[in-house]
Each structure stands twice: as structure tokens, then as C-alpha cells.
Design a protein around this motif. Structure first.
Motif, PDB file in Angstrom:
ATOM      1  N   ALA A  17      33.618 -21.866 -26.070  1.00 48.05           N
ATOM      2  CA  ALA A  17      34.206 -20.901 -25.141  1.00 48.05           C
ATOM      3  C   ALA A  17      33.984 -19.466 -25.614  1.00 48.05           C
ATOM      4  O   ALA A  17      34.048 -18.534 -24.821  1.00 48.05           O
ATOM      5  CB  ALA A  17      35.704 -21.179 -24.977  1.00 48.05           C
ATOM      6  N   ASP A  18      33.706 -19.277 -26.896  1.00 50.57           N
ATOM      7  CA  ASP A  18      33.477 -17.943 -27.458  1.00 50.57           C
ATOM      8  C   ASP A  18      32.006 -17.528 -27.442  1.00 50.57           C
ATOM      9  O   ASP A  18      31.679 -16.395 -27.780  1.00 50.57           O
ATOM     10  CB  ASP A  18      33.957 -17.895 -28.913  1.00 50.57           C
ATOM     11  CG  ASP A  18      35.441 -18.166 -29.039  1.00 50.57           C
ATOM     12  OD1 ASP A  18      36.196 -17.754 -28.136  1.00 50.57           O
ATOM     13  OD2 ASP A  18      35.838 -18.787 -30.038  1.00 50.57           O
TER      14      ASP A  18
ATOM     15  N   PRO B 268      30.431 -24.298 -21.349  1.00 52.09           N
ATOM     16  CA  PRO B 268      31.577 -24.103 -22.238  1.00 52.09           C
ATOM     17  C   PRO B 268      32.619 -25.210 -22.105  1.00 52.09           C
ATOM     18  O   PRO B 268      32.748 -25.831 -21.048  1.00 52.09           O
ATOM     19  CB  PRO B 268      32.165 -22.766 -21.809  1.00 52.09           C
ATOM     20  CG  PRO B 268      31.338 -22.249 -20.707  1.00 52.09           C
ATOM     21  CD  PRO B 268      30.300 -23.248 -20.363  1.00 52.09           C
TER      22      PRO B 268
ATOM     23  N   SER C 245      35.661 -24.877 -21.873  1.00 49.94           N
ATOM     24  CA  SER C 245      36.683 -24.433 -20.925  1.00 49.94           C
ATOM     25  C   SER C 245      35.979 -23.794 -19.728  1.00 49.94           C
ATOM     26  O   SER C 245      34.945 -23.152 -19.883  1.00 49.94           O
ATOM     27  CB  SER C 245      37.592 -23.405 -21.599  1.00 49.94           C
ATOM     28  OG  SER C 245      38.464 -22.829 -20.668  1.00 49.94           O
TER      29      SER C 245
ATOM     30  N   VAL D 120      36.087 -18.386 -19.511  1.00 52.75           N
ATOM     31  CA  VAL D 120      35.744 -17.798 -20.805  1.00 52.75           C
ATOM     32  C   VAL D 120      36.071 -16.307 -20.774  1.00 52.75           C
ATOM     33  O   VAL D 120      36.151 -15.700 -19.710  1.00 52.75           O
ATOM     34  CB  VAL D 120      34.256 -18.010 -21.172  1.00 52.75           C
ATOM     35  CG1 VAL D 120      33.940 -19.483 -21.307  1.00 52.75           C
ATOM     36  CG2 VAL D 120      33.342 -17.366 -20.162  1.00 52.75           C
ATOM     37  N   SER D 121      36.220 -15.736 -21.946  1.00 54.01           N
ATOM     38  CA  SER D 121      36.536 -14.319 -22.056  1.00 54.01           C
ATOM     39  C   SER D 121      35.349 -13.590 -22.674  1.00 54.01           C
ATOM     40  O   SER D 121      34.794 -14.037 -23.678  1.00 54.01           O
ATOM     41  CB  SER D 121      37.776 -14.145 -22.935  1.00 54.01           C
ATOM     42  OG  SER D 121      38.071 -12.783 -23.077  1.00 54.01           O
TER      43      SER D 121
END
Length: 141
Positions: free
Chosen positions: A41-42, A63, A65, A68-69
Motif C-alpha cells: 500500500a506504500d 496494492p 488495500s 492508498v495514500s
């Protein structure tokens, strides 16, 4: 780490497990292109941190998740181009088959484990936990 080694053996110019490593071997410049193909996710944020000003991010990973950020200001300040890759786009499979048939891609290096249909659960568990040097598992019928 073993996946980085495998990427190098498959022809990657350089591999890294962190954007700090990329900055180190590029003297802080960053790389021209990042091919992100993980389930982290990173990873998109790390890709943006690793690529140079005006660089490109190719996003092929799925990802873990769905959300994502990633720092919008970093993308904007660097003027990055991000391209998501859909593996089932028209022409992908014929091109992939062509690359395999021409020995451009070594599938034997990527297919590290083989399982019978009865061992499917074991194959998925090994793949999910990235143990025993697994890159890709093949399930045969």
C-alpha cells in the motif's frame, strides 16, 4: 531482498528496497522511471519519492488495500507522470507470448515453484507470505 536479487538477475539496471537507497545511488537525483509492481500500500508513495523531477511512475502492482495514500504535493512539485498498467489491455497477451517465444523473457526464472491442483491452498499461502524464495507459483492440473 531475494526479489531484488531476482530482478537484477532478470535484467533490471538497479533495484532498491527504499527511496533512500535510490537517492544514494543517484546522488539525490532520483531515477527516470519507476516500475512499481508490488502489493504494498506504500509503494506508490515510495515510487514518487524515488523518481526524479519530471520522471515517470509505471504502476503495475495491485496494492493490498484498495485505497492508498500518496502525497499530491510531491507529485505536483516534481511534475510526475503516473501511468497505471492494466495487464489485460488489448495486445498484451500476444506481445507477452512473442517475448517468451523469442527468449527475451525467462519464465523459468520467474516460475520458482510448482504445485498440483490439490496443493492450491499451499501455493496461495506460500505466495501470500513470500517464503522460500518464491517469485511466482504455478498450479498444474
Amino acid at each position: 531482498q531475494y526479489r531484488c536479487a531476482a530482478a537484477g538477475e532478470c535484467g533490471a539496471d538497479e533495484v532498491a528496497t527504499s527511496h533512500e537507497s535510490v537517492a544514494e545511488w543517484t546522488d539525490g537525483r532520483g531515477v527516470d522511471v519507476v516500475l512499481e509492481a508490488t502489493n504494498s500500500a506504500d509503494a506508490m508513495q515510495h515510487a514518487a519519492q524515488s523518481v526524479r523531477i519530471g520522471g515517470r511512475m509505471i504502476l503495475a502492482g495491485i496494492p493490498s488495500s484498495d485505497v492508498v495514500s500518496i502525497s499530491a504535493s510531491l507529485i505536483r512539485r516534481k511534475g510526475l507522470t503516473a501511468k497505471a498498467v492494466r495487464r489485460m489491455a488489448p495486445g498484451v497477451y500476444p506481445r507477452a507470448i512473442e517475448l517468451v517465444n523469442s527468449d527475451t523473457i525467462d519464465l523459468q526464472r520467474m516460475a520458482t515453484h510448482s504445485f498440483s491442483l490439490q496443493q492450491t491452498a499451499e501455493a496461495f499461502e506460500l505466495q501470500a507470505n513470500q517464503r522460500d524464495g518464491v517469485i511466482k507459483s504455478i498450479i498444474t492440473m
